[in-house]
Design an enzyme around this catalytic site. Structure first.
Site: not given
Ligand code: MRU
Length: 356
Positions: A88, A199, A240
């Protein structure tokens, strides 16, 4: 944190197997999945069985432990490291964790390599738990301040899942909320649904329910009117990748919430462990923004009338779609960064002063 009243972390290592909670099955099924090979780890990150910046970093670290168990060979290890980093692209924690592991493992040809790898992966997890706990204690001060003025429930809006399910435990954005709840401060969370993978609905609301924290799921476009109506006291989101100038890359839609918060004078905080800081970058155009399969938009999964998980198509078959997974919130819209070391301005100076 708890699921069905039992304490869990999101990942653990047992008998040379990596154990994860399969997040693609939540909230309808609670499934613990075994990852036995480095390829299993790659797929778990890619398909988002594990997701969330700190958790994918820690999972990749254990992926390298599995790589050593599979084939203790330096070129296999380097290739595995490269693949994991590419599973990713946006969350910097992935590269951070793999680089940290490889710093310890590169060139080690003795039998000790496995022990070194296991210890380092464990340390990454333990450090994340302690950082997230401190983020909670630091962020708690802001919630307390609002509560002391308001003397009523503190309404907090969050986007996506920066909860304990995105980390090893506690979460980033949710950690101040859990600490406030444990201290008896009444909190209520507006959980953005977070299309297309939901999510916010599937994970944030789920984990808050399991901990007994009041929350309401809202469609992603609802935050603005709630802010205009005075029903949001503060926003806390995760990240991220935090650039060295304080710009924040997070789940797509975060930027729009920050704009609405700015327009309504509502504090907008970002919670992060230092593993999320990209010290080498202050140009958001250089962030690789993940573009995911459009099937995530055009198909939806849920329970049918028999209680079975079913996938349905919701768009016209011949319509084109686009699925960018992250956006960037410029530092000027961010009230502060809540880190394990304290709270700082979202700026180069703020970050540098805190992490000298
Ligand atoms: O695509 P995801 O579900 O991995 O994205 C997660 C997020 O955007 C979160 O806000 C981020 O990873 C912060 S983790 C504490």
């Amino acid at each position: 944190m708890k699921i069905a009243n039992k304490e869990y972390c999101t990942i653990w290592f047992e008998n040379n197997i990596v154990k994860i909670i399969d997040q693609t099955k939540l909230p309808h099924q609670f499934v613990i999945k075994d990852l036995k090979k480095v390829d299993d780890v790659f797929n778990a990150i890619k398909t988002m069985e594990v997701r969330g910046a700190p958790l994918i970093g820690a999972t990749a670290a254990y992926g390298l432990v599995l790589a050593i168990l599979e084939n203790n060979d330096q070129s296999f290890l380097s290739k595995s490291a490269e693949n994991l980093i590419n599973s990713r692209p946006t969350a910097i924690n992935l590269k951070w964790a793999v680089d940290r592991m490889m710093n310890k493992l590169s060139g080690v040809n003795s039998e000790k390599i496995l022990e070194i790898a296991k210890n380092e992966a464990k340390e990454i997890c333990e450090e994340d738990i302690s950082f997230c706990k401190n983020i909670g204690l630091n962020g708690l001060r802001i919630i307390e301040e609002i509560y002391n003025k308001k003397k009523d429930t503190v309404n907090i809006l969050t986007h996506c899942n920066a909860g304990w399910l995105a980390t090893i435990n506690w979460g980033t954005a949710t950690s101040p909320i859990y600490h406030a709840h444990k201290k008896g401060i009444p909190v209520h969370v507006w959980a953005d649904e977070t299309r297309p993978r939901n999510q916010g609905a599937n994970l944030t609301s789920y984990e808050l329910n399991e901990e007994g924290v009041k929350n309401t799921i809202i469609a992603d476009n609802t935050g603005g009117i709630l802010m205009q109506r005075g029903e949001v006291d503060m926003c806390i989101v995760g990240t991220d990748r935090t650039l060295s100038n304080g710009d924040v890359c997070n789940k797509v839609g975060t930027y729009l919430k920050a704009l609405a918060a700015y327009d309504n004078n509502i504090p907008f905080y970002v919670a992060l462990p230092s593993s999320t800081i990209d010290w080498s970058n202050k140009n958001h155009k250089e962030i690789p923004i993940e573009e995911r399969d459009t099937e995530e938009l055009s198909n939806m999964e849920g329970l049918d009338e028999q209680g079975k998980i079913k996938k349905i198509q919701i768009y016209p078959k011949n319509s084109k779609a686009m699925n960018l997974a992250f956006d960037v919130t410029p530092a000027k819209y961010i009230t502060g960064l809540i880190t394990e070391k304290g709270i700082c301005d979202a700026s180069e100076k703020g970050l540098k002063d805190l992490f000298k």
